[in-house]
Design an enzyme around this catalytic site. Structure first.
Site, PDB file in Angstrom:
ATOM      1  N   GLY A 110       0.852  -1.202   0.000  1.00 24.99           N
ATOM      2  CA  GLY A 110       0.000   0.000   0.000  1.00 24.99           C
ATOM      3  C   GLY A 110       0.878   1.239   0.000  1.00 24.99           C
ATOM      4  N   ALA A 111       2.007   1.147  -0.730  1.00 26.08           N
ATOM      5  CA  ALA A 111       3.043   2.191  -0.645  1.00 26.08           C
ATOM      6  C   ALA A 111       2.632   3.530  -1.238  1.00 26.08           C
ATOM      7  CB  ALA A 111       4.302   1.694  -1.354  1.00 26.08           C
ATOM      8  N   THR A 112       1.562   3.527  -2.046  1.00 27.68           N
ATOM      9  CA  THR A 112       1.178   4.812  -2.652  1.00 27.68           C
ATOM     10  C   THR A 112       0.072   5.500  -1.850  1.00 27.68           C
ATOM     11  OG1 THR A 112      -0.290   3.549  -4.079  1.00 27.68           O
ATOM     12  CG2 THR A 112       1.834   4.170  -5.019  1.00 27.68           C
ATOM     13  N   HIS A 170      -6.230   3.975  21.304  1.00 24.65           N
ATOM     14  CA  HIS A 170      -5.356   4.978  21.925  1.00 24.65           C
ATOM     15  C   HIS A 170      -5.755   5.270  23.380  1.00 24.65           C
ATOM     16  CE1 HIS A 170      -4.104   5.343  17.875  1.00 24.65           C
ATOM     17  NE2 HIS A 170      -4.973   6.236  17.482  1.00 24.65           N
ATOM     18  N   LYS A 187      -6.658  21.162  19.395  1.00 22.99           N
ATOM     19  CA  LYS A 187      -6.156  19.821  19.712  1.00 22.99           C
ATOM     20  C   LYS A 187      -5.616  19.828  21.139  1.00 22.99           C
ATOM     21  CE  LYS A 187      -3.018  16.283  17.949  1.00 22.99           C
ATOM     22  NZ  LYS A 187      -3.888  15.139  17.767  1.00 22.99           N
ATOM     23  N   ARG A 205      -0.540  -1.274  -6.474  1.00 25.95           N
ATOM     24  CA  ARG A 205      -1.052  -1.675  -7.792  1.00 25.95           C
ATOM     25  C   ARG A 205      -0.508  -0.851  -8.961  1.00 25.95           C
ATOM     26  NH1 ARG A 205      -6.761  -2.862  -6.197  1.00 25.95           N
ATOM     27  NH2 ARG A 205      -6.877  -0.639  -6.122  1.00 25.95           N
ATOM     28  N   ASP A 220      -2.004   7.185   1.640  1.00 26.21           N
ATOM     29  CA  ASP A 220      -1.736   8.352   2.498  1.00 26.21           C
ATOM     30  C   ASP A 220      -0.786   8.051   3.648  1.00 26.21           C
ATOM     31  OD1 ASP A 220      -3.408   9.756   0.956  1.00 26.21           O
ATOM     32  OD2 ASP A 220      -5.105   9.798   2.369  1.00 26.21           O
ATOM     33  N   LYS A 257     -13.931  14.995  17.550  1.00 23.65           N
ATOM     34  CA  LYS A 257     -13.380  15.686  16.380  1.00 23.65           C
ATOM     35  C   LYS A 257     -14.052  17.032  16.179  1.00 23.65           C
ATOM     36  CE  LYS A 257     -11.481  11.841  13.843  1.00 23.65           C
ATOM     37  NZ  LYS A 257     -10.082  12.270  13.852  1.00 23.65           N
ATOM     38  N   LYS A 286      -3.938  -0.441  12.948  1.00 24.87           N
ATOM     39  CA  LYS A 286      -5.319  -0.605  13.369  1.00 24.87           C
ATOM     40  C   LYS A 286      -6.264  -0.196  12.241  1.00 24.87           C
ATOM     41  CE  LYS A 286      -6.396   3.852  15.375  1.00 24.87           C
ATOM     42  NZ  LYS A 286      -7.437   4.206  14.432  1.00 24.87           N
TER      43      LYS A 286
HETATM   44  C1  BG6 Z   1      -5.727   7.900  14.296  1.00 28.97           C
HETATM   45  C2  BG6 Z   1      -7.220   8.076  14.131  1.00 28.97           C
HETATM   46  O1  BG6 Z   1      -5.444   6.643  14.844  1.00 28.97           O
HETATM   47  O2  BG6 Z   1      -5.216   8.909  15.159  1.00 28.97           O
HETATM   48  C3  BG6 Z   1      -7.542   9.468  13.605  1.00 28.97           C
HETATM   49  O3  BG6 Z   1      -7.701   7.109  13.212  1.00 28.97           O
HETATM   50  C4  BG6 Z   1      -6.895  10.518  14.490  1.00 28.97           C
HETATM   51  O4  BG6 Z   1      -8.941   9.659  13.553  1.00 28.97           O
HETATM   52  C5  BG6 Z   1      -5.405  10.228  14.689  1.00 28.97           C
HETATM   53  O5  BG6 Z   1      -7.096  11.780  13.899  1.00 28.97           O
HETATM   54  C6  BG6 Z   1      -4.803  11.189  15.704  1.00 28.97           C
HETATM   55  O6  BG6 Z   1      -3.411  11.020  15.794  1.00 28.97           O
HETATM   56  P1  BG6 Z   1      -2.472  12.167  16.338  1.00 28.97           P
HETATM   57  O7  BG6 Z   1      -1.126  11.558  16.455  1.00 28.97           O
HETATM   58  O8  BG6 Z   1      -2.518  13.272  15.317  1.00 28.97           O
HETATM   59  O9  BG6 Z   1      -3.039  12.604  17.644  1.00 28.97           O
END
Ligand code: BG6
Length: 479
Positions: free
Chosen positions: A18-20, A243, A338, A52, A22, A333, A151
């Site tokens: 899946g190297a291409t 997490h 953050k 692919r 995100d 979200k 995950k």
């Molecule tokens: C990912 C989630 O595991 O962690 C995302 O799927 C989330 O929804 C991301 O935005 C957050 O990671 P970090 O390192 O930016 O806090």
């Protein structure tokens, strides 16, 4: 020139499936590049992209290019082998390519495989790896093969078990590296160091002194065109199951016997297993879910979706140390900013000899974002005549206390993977225990259809989450 210890690491070839995508472009290649800049990669190290699209090596390099001085030297380590996960011939081509690469260097190498794909491809890739002989190490040179997976590990307990069963039929547990990138974060690692390297904390780390614990992971970002994925997961499966549960495990686990992989994993697993299974009546009081306004208009989202983009829950860890101490977890979200933090709220001292009703409870917080560091709120005397209490913060801001740039989570985890250190990767049973709890929550939501409160993007989330705390005469901690 003197060789760094890392340059002496075994020759290694890392294949990214899946190297291409995100993940590969946005996180893996940049992290590997930074390891290269820091001279932490083995001297003989190659990355082989597998996906692919029909790219040449050069075309693939330009796809993942980072504008930076050292790029040309790093790009020489990157190759590409096009292929389909279900096509045995493409895996034979990949195997031949690796053999050619290794014979050029007159040395066989550790072969590492990164599954940067949708989990639905994991069984197909595992099968193809096995069939093509790519999983065989080299006994003579003691070279190994390992796989790393992202995950979600299943969508509930039965599917997680099924996935594990499949993986275990191809790999032994010591070959499997399950990533939870939160475990690679600096402050998360420090939870253990601070707890177990300083004798002052352990005597206080229990129900006698701690009133409650909060774990918050609030995000400003939304779902980033991942509507189809998010509709399947929601905040609870996307963030809480992994997490938040790992943060809880680190803050609440018993001291491990030593720093070995198994001792640490055993203790993490035990504490997740000890989470009390909630009844529907418990969850009615202890769960708040919400959805940001506008979510239903995101691409690939159902116009009447009930998927939660915010979840807050109160839970208990049923063991001697934590009996009766509430843990409040929340994630969401499109929030104001953050903010990721674990905070320990201590009980007020008794008796209150100051009798001012103004005594502020001590809070020890481990901030992960935005200000990495450890902070302790205490009460001190206001300077001047008489006695008046004043809240002050003792702080260890990471960036002011320590010089230099800290490794990003993926850098650390990739290096551990290359070195064969599994401590920061989760074991199958940790994941299964956390699904047991999450399944109860999901079952409750499906059955009772609790209100999904719509909240304003840019706010701190739904009011129901505030009420959850208010009922307990507490409030969410914000730095
Ligand atoms: C990912 C989630 O595991 O962690 C995302 O799927 C989330 O929804 C991301 O935005 C957050 O990671 P970090 O390192 O930016 O806090």
């Amino acid at each position: 020139m003197k060789q760094s210890a890392k340059e002496l690491l075994d020759p290694t070839n890392l294949v990214i499936f899946g190297a291409t995508g995100d993940l590969s472009r946005g996180r893996l290649i940049p992290a590997l590049y930074r390891l290269h800049e820091r001279k932490l990669l083995p001297r003989s190290f190659h990355i082989i992209g597998f996906a692919r699209s029909e790219f040449s090596h050069e075309e693939f390099r330009s796809q993942v290019k980072i504008s930076s001085e050292e790029w040309q030297a790093f790009a020489k380590k990157i190759f590409y082998s096009p292929g389909n996960f279900g096509n045995d011939r493409d895996f034979t081509k990949l195997a031949n390519f690796l053999t050619k690469l290794e014979s050029k260097k007159h040395n066989c190498a550790n072969r590492l495989f990164y599954f940067a794909t949708l989990p639905s491809h994991y069984p197909t890739i595992s099968h193809a790896l096995d069939k093509s002989g790519l999983l065989k190490g080299c006994a003579i040179h003691k070279r190994q093969t390992r796989v790393v997976l992202e995950k979600p590990f299943g969508a509930d307990l039965p599917s997680a078990r099924k996935l594990d069963k499949t993986l275990n039929s191809y790999f032994s547990e010591d070959q499997i590296y399950r990533i939870d990138h939160y475990l690679g974060k600096e402050t998360v690692q420090n939870l253990l160091t601070v707890r177990f390297a300083n004798s002052i904390f352990e005597p206080l780390w229990n129900k006698n002194f701690i009133d409650h614990i909060q774990i918050s992971a609030l995000e400003e970002r939304g779902i980033d065109r991942r509507g189809a994925f998010y509709e399947q997961t929601g905040a609870i499966r996307d963030f809480m199951q992994n997490h938040l549960m790992q943060l809880l495990a680190h803050i609440a686990m018993e001291p491990p016997q030593d720093l070995s992989t198994e001792s640490i994993r055993d203790e993490r697993a035990k504490v997740i297993k000890a989470i009390k299974m909630p009844t529907a009546a418990d969850l009615k009081e202890a769960l708040a879910i919400g959805q940001f306004e506008g979510y239903r208009k995101e691409p690939d989202v159902h116009p009447r979706s009930r998927t939660e983009t915010y979840a807050a829950v109160k839970l208990f860890v049923d063991n001697e140390r934590w009996m009766g101490v509430p843990f409040y977890l929340r994630t969401g979200k499109k929030l104001k900013s953050k903010f990721t933090e674990v905070s320990i709220h201590f009980k007020k001292s008794s008796p209150d000899i100051f009798q001012m009703n103004s005594e502020i409870p001590n809070v020890l917080s481990f901030e992960i974002h935005p200000n990495e560091g450890i902070f302790l709120n205490i009460s001190a005397k206001d300077p001047g005549f008489g006695i008046r209490l004043h809240p002050v913060t003792m702080e260890l801001g990471y960036h002011s206390a320590f010089q230099g740039e800290f490794p990003e989570a993926y850098e650390r985890l990739l290096l551990d993977f290359i070195e064969g250190d599994q401590r920061l990767f989760t074991r199958g049973d940790e994941i299964e225990h956390s699904w047991k709890y999450i399944d109860e929550v999901e079952k409750y939501i499906t059955k009772t259809m609790p209100r999904v409160e719509i909240y304003r993007p840019g706010s701190w989330g739904p009011n129901t989450a505030e009420q959850l705390m208010k009922k307990d005469k507490k409030q969410w901690h914000i730095a």
